[in-house]
Design a protein around this motif. Structure first.
Motif, PDB file in Angstrom:
ATOM      1  N   TYR A   1      14.150  12.837   1.466  1.00  0.00           N
ATOM      2  CA  TYR A   1      13.130  11.915   2.298  1.00  0.00           C
ATOM      3  C   TYR A   1      13.253  10.691   1.789  1.00  0.00           C
ATOM      4  O   TYR A   1      13.602  10.478   0.731  1.00  0.00           O
ATOM      5  CB  TYR A   1      11.795  12.363   2.006  1.00  0.00           C
ATOM      6  N   TYR A   2      13.523  10.076   3.149  1.00  0.00           N
ATOM      7  CA  TYR A   2      12.716   8.310   3.395  1.00  0.00           C
ATOM      8  C   TYR A   2      11.365   8.482   2.796  1.00  0.00           C
ATOM      9  O   TYR A   2      10.751   8.460   3.331  1.00  0.00           O
ATOM     10  CB  TYR A   2      13.118   7.536   4.257  1.00  0.00           C
ATOM     11  N   THR A   3      11.033   7.602   1.487  1.00  0.00           N
ATOM     12  CA  THR A   3       9.675   7.263   0.722  1.00  0.00           C
ATOM     13  C   THR A   3       9.192   5.500   0.755  1.00  0.00           C
ATOM     14  O   THR A   3      10.383   5.384   0.431  1.00  0.00           O
ATOM     15  CB  THR A   3       9.710   8.149  -0.482  1.00  0.00           C
ATOM     16  N   THR A   4       7.718   5.716   0.459  1.00  0.00           N
ATOM     17  CA  THR A   4       7.750   4.101   0.447  1.00  0.00           C
ATOM     18  C   THR A   4       6.456   4.293  -0.152  1.00  0.00           C
ATOM     19  O   THR A   4       5.772   5.244  -0.719  1.00  0.00           O
ATOM     20  CB  THR A   4       7.840   3.445   1.476  1.00  0.00           C
ATOM     21  N   THR A   5       6.025   3.636  -1.270  1.00  0.00           N
ATOM     22  CA  THR A   5       5.079   3.363  -1.818  1.00  0.00           C
ATOM     23  C   THR A   5       3.826   2.273  -1.382  1.00  0.00           C
ATOM     24  O   THR A   5       4.109   1.236  -1.055  1.00  0.00           O
ATOM     25  CB  THR A   5       4.754   3.399  -2.992  1.00  0.00           C
ATOM     26  N   ILE A   6       2.487   3.080  -0.999  1.00  0.00           N
ATOM     27  CA  ILE A   6       1.504   2.068  -0.964  1.00  0.00           C
ATOM     28  C   ILE A   6       0.254   1.782  -1.722  1.00  0.00           C
ATOM     29  O   ILE A   6       0.619   2.815  -2.507  1.00  0.00           O
ATOM     30  CB  ILE A   6       0.619   2.881   0.470  1.00  0.00           C
ATOM     31  N   THR A   7      -0.055   0.419  -2.032  1.00  0.00           N
ATOM     32  CA  THR A   7      -0.529  -0.125  -3.583  1.00  0.00           C
ATOM     33  C   THR A   7      -2.227   0.043  -3.213  1.00  0.00           C
ATOM     34  O   THR A   7      -1.999  -1.315  -2.319  1.00  0.00           O
ATOM     35  CB  THR A   7       0.275  -0.642  -4.357  1.00  0.00           C
ATOM     36  N   ASN A   8      -3.101   0.091  -3.278  1.00  0.00           N
ATOM     37  CA  ASN A   8      -4.444  -1.030  -2.449  1.00  0.00           C
ATOM     38  C   ASN A   8      -5.052  -0.576  -4.007  1.00  0.00           C
ATOM     39  O   ASN A   8      -5.054  -0.452  -4.805  1.00  0.00           O
ATOM     40  CB  ASN A   8      -4.597   0.258  -1.409  1.00  0.00           C
ATOM     41  N   ASP A   9      -6.689  -1.484  -3.959  1.00  0.00           N
ATOM     42  CA  ASP A   9      -7.691  -1.602  -3.994  1.00  0.00           C
ATOM     43  C   ASP A   9      -7.925   0.303  -5.398  1.00  0.00           C
ATOM     44  O   ASP A   9      -8.824  -0.113  -6.082  1.00  0.00           O
ATOM     45  CB  ASP A   9      -8.723  -1.418  -4.192  1.00  0.00           C
ATOM     46  N   PHE A  10      -7.622   0.906  -4.995  1.00  0.00           N
ATOM     47  CA  PHE A  10      -8.269   2.305  -5.566  1.00  0.00           C
ATOM     48  C   PHE A  10      -6.790   3.192  -5.722  1.00  0.00           C
ATOM     49  O   PHE A  10      -6.984   3.845  -6.587  1.00  0.00           O
ATOM     50  CB  PHE A  10      -8.087   3.394  -4.436  1.00  0.00           C
ATOM     51  N   ASP A  11      -5.692   3.363  -5.375  1.00  0.00           N
ATOM     52  CA  ASP A  11      -5.069   3.883  -5.492  1.00  0.00           C
ATOM     53  C   ASP A  11      -3.616   3.820  -5.186  1.00  0.00           C
ATOM     54  O   ASP A  11      -3.218   2.909  -4.534  1.00  0.00           O
ATOM     55  CB  ASP A  11      -4.955   5.025  -4.631  1.00  0.00           C
ATOM     56  N   VAL A  12      -2.195   4.409  -5.611  1.00  0.00           N
ATOM     57  CA  VAL A  12      -0.678   4.245  -5.775  1.00  0.00           C
ATOM     58  C   VAL A  12      -0.628   5.676  -4.868  1.00  0.00           C
ATOM     59  O   VAL A  12      -0.495   6.650  -5.770  1.00  0.00           O
ATOM     60  CB  VAL A  12      -0.172   4.001  -7.072  1.00  0.00           C
ATOM     61  N   VAL A  13      -0.040   4.971  -3.941  1.00  0.00           N
ATOM     62  CA  VAL A  13       0.179   6.649  -2.893  1.00  0.00           C
ATOM     63  C   VAL A  13       1.617   6.336  -2.259  1.00  0.00           C
ATOM     64  O   VAL A  13       1.711   5.757  -1.946  1.00  0.00           O
ATOM     65  CB  VAL A  13      -0.838   6.786  -1.643  1.00  0.00           C
ATOM     66  N   GLU A  14       2.378   7.693  -2.788  1.00  0.00           N
ATOM     67  CA  GLU A  14       4.086   7.681  -1.849  1.00  0.00           C
ATOM     68  C   GLU A  14       3.541   8.545  -1.052  1.00  0.00           C
ATOM     69  O   GLU A  14       3.011   9.501  -0.918  1.00  0.00           O
ATOM     70  CB  GLU A  14       4.970   8.265  -3.412  1.00  0.00           C
ATOM     71  N   TYR A  15       4.604   8.239  -0.243  1.00  0.00           N
ATOM     72  CA  TYR A  15       4.933   8.980   1.460  1.00  0.00           C
ATOM     73  C   TYR A  15       6.353   8.849   1.311  1.00  0.00           C
ATOM     74  O   TYR A  15       6.931   8.086   1.386  1.00  0.00           O
ATOM     75  CB  TYR A  15       3.979   8.038   2.432  1.00  0.00           C
ATOM     76  N   ALA A  16       6.024  10.157   2.440  1.00  0.00           N
ATOM     77  CA  ALA A  16       6.896  10.537   2.867  1.00  0.00           C
ATOM     78  C   ALA A  16       7.289  10.096   4.422  1.00  0.00           C
ATOM     79  O   ALA A  16       6.870  11.112   5.046  1.00  0.00           O
ATOM     80  CB  ALA A  16       7.967  12.327   2.158  1.00  0.00           C
ATOM     81  N   LEU A  17       8.580   9.990   4.770  1.00  0.00           N
ATOM     82  CA  LEU A  17       8.721   9.735   6.571  1.00  0.00           C
ATOM     83  C   LEU A  17       9.123  11.164   7.188  1.00  0.00           C
ATOM     84  O   LEU A  17       9.708  11.410   6.399  1.00  0.00           O
ATOM     85  CB  LEU A  17      10.098   8.678   7.021  1.00  0.00           C
ATOM     86  N   VAL A  18       8.447  11.338   7.961  1.00  0.00           N
ATOM     87  CA  VAL A  18       8.124  13.000   8.776  1.00  0.00           C
ATOM     88  C   VAL A  18       8.723  13.033   9.906  1.00  0.00           C
ATOM     89  O   VAL A  18       9.429  14.120  10.459  1.00  0.00           O
ATOM     90  CB  VAL A  18       7.374  14.123   8.380  1.00  0.00           C
TER      91      VAL A  18
END
Length: 274
Positions: free
Chosen positions: A80-97
């Motif tokens: 998958y093409y993925t990206t990581t989003i970082t905010n004040d609460f968590d670091v979440v990696e997302y996959a493009l579906v």
């Protein structure tokens, strides 16, 4: 649904520079500018180079629950093409579906929807058809089992050459064109359908067989106050198909098939070009 992380699908829309500049330069990026455009009977007509892209993303940890055979995050990152989003609460990696692409190559635009090959039910309802890029140009829907797997979508040599020239990552081999749409109806008046198993069926809570990009986006419009009218927005939950109903657009100016007009801020300062 419940679980950790909280199940969700993140959806974003991007516009290319020609479309962005057209909207900003004509002051169509806020309600005050849209109201002025309405008062002047301005016809919104995006440039032929305009392209809009909508992407739907799933947290990789949730994707493992949705498609358990993926096994682990490492395999997801290879497929998958993925990206990581970082905010004040968590670091979440997302996959493009899933991916929608609209290009203003004709008056009704050209609409194409893409899905990852592992999306359950990828070709359900309307099948998958790609006469240019898919080595198997027609995949009919499985009528006996929903949400099944349809297997890979191997690419044709011309498409492989285009992807190689663009130096695309191999993960893009796993994304499949479902089909395209360029008009409201067939010659005999039968409405065309185009829908995505993620974007329409899950996020939109609708049905793929009763979805039409062109027919829905035809109602993208604004009234005298710079906002879409109640009659236009009332069409959104109904997944309209076929030719537009003229009365719905009474007292409105069309925004050239772009529902981003819904997000135009009321404060003109919020709509300025960064």
């Amino acid at each position: 649904m419940s679980g950790t992380p909280t199940p969700c699908i993140a959806e974003e829309t991007k516009r290319n520079r020609p479309q962005f500049d057209y909207i900003v330069n004509n002051h169509l990026n806020n309600q005050a500018g849209l109201a002025a455009a309405f008062a002047n009977a301005f016809k919104v007509e995006m440039p032929l180079e305009a392209i809009a892209v909508k992407g739907d993303w799933v947290p990789v940890r949730m994707l493992l629950k949705w498609i358990p055979q993926l096994g682990d995050v490492g395999k997801i990152e290879k497929l998958y093409y993925t990206t990581t989003i970082t905010n004040d609460f968590d670091v979440v990696e997302y996959a493009l579906v899933a991916l929608h692409v609209s290009s203003r190559q004709n008056a009704n635009w050209v609409w194409g929807t893409y899905e990852h090959q592992l999306n359950p039910g990828r070709c359900d309802d309307i099948g998958c058809f790609d006469s240019f890029g898919a080595a198997i140009p027609a995949v009919l829907p499985n009528k006996s089992t929903v949400n099944t797997q349809y297997g890979p979508c191997p690419k044709t040599e011309p498409l492989k050459a285009m992807m190689a020239k663009a130096n695309l990552s191999s993960v893009w081999d796993n994304y499949c064109l479902k089909t395209t749409e360029v008009d409201y109806t067939a010659a005999d008046g039968t409405p065309y359908a185009l829908g995505n198993s993620v974007i329409e069926r899950i996020v939109g809570n609708g049905t793929v067989a009763a979805s039409s990009c062109i027919s829905c986006h035809a109602y993208a419009s604004f009234g005298a106050n710079g906002r879409p009218t109640a009659s236009a927005t009332a069409m959104l939950p109904y997944n309209p198909t076929g030719n537009p109903i003229p009365g719905v657009l009474a007292g409105s100016l069309q925004f050239d098939f772009m529902w981003g007009v819904l997000l135009a801020p009321g404060d003109a300062s919020l709509g300025r070009q960064p």
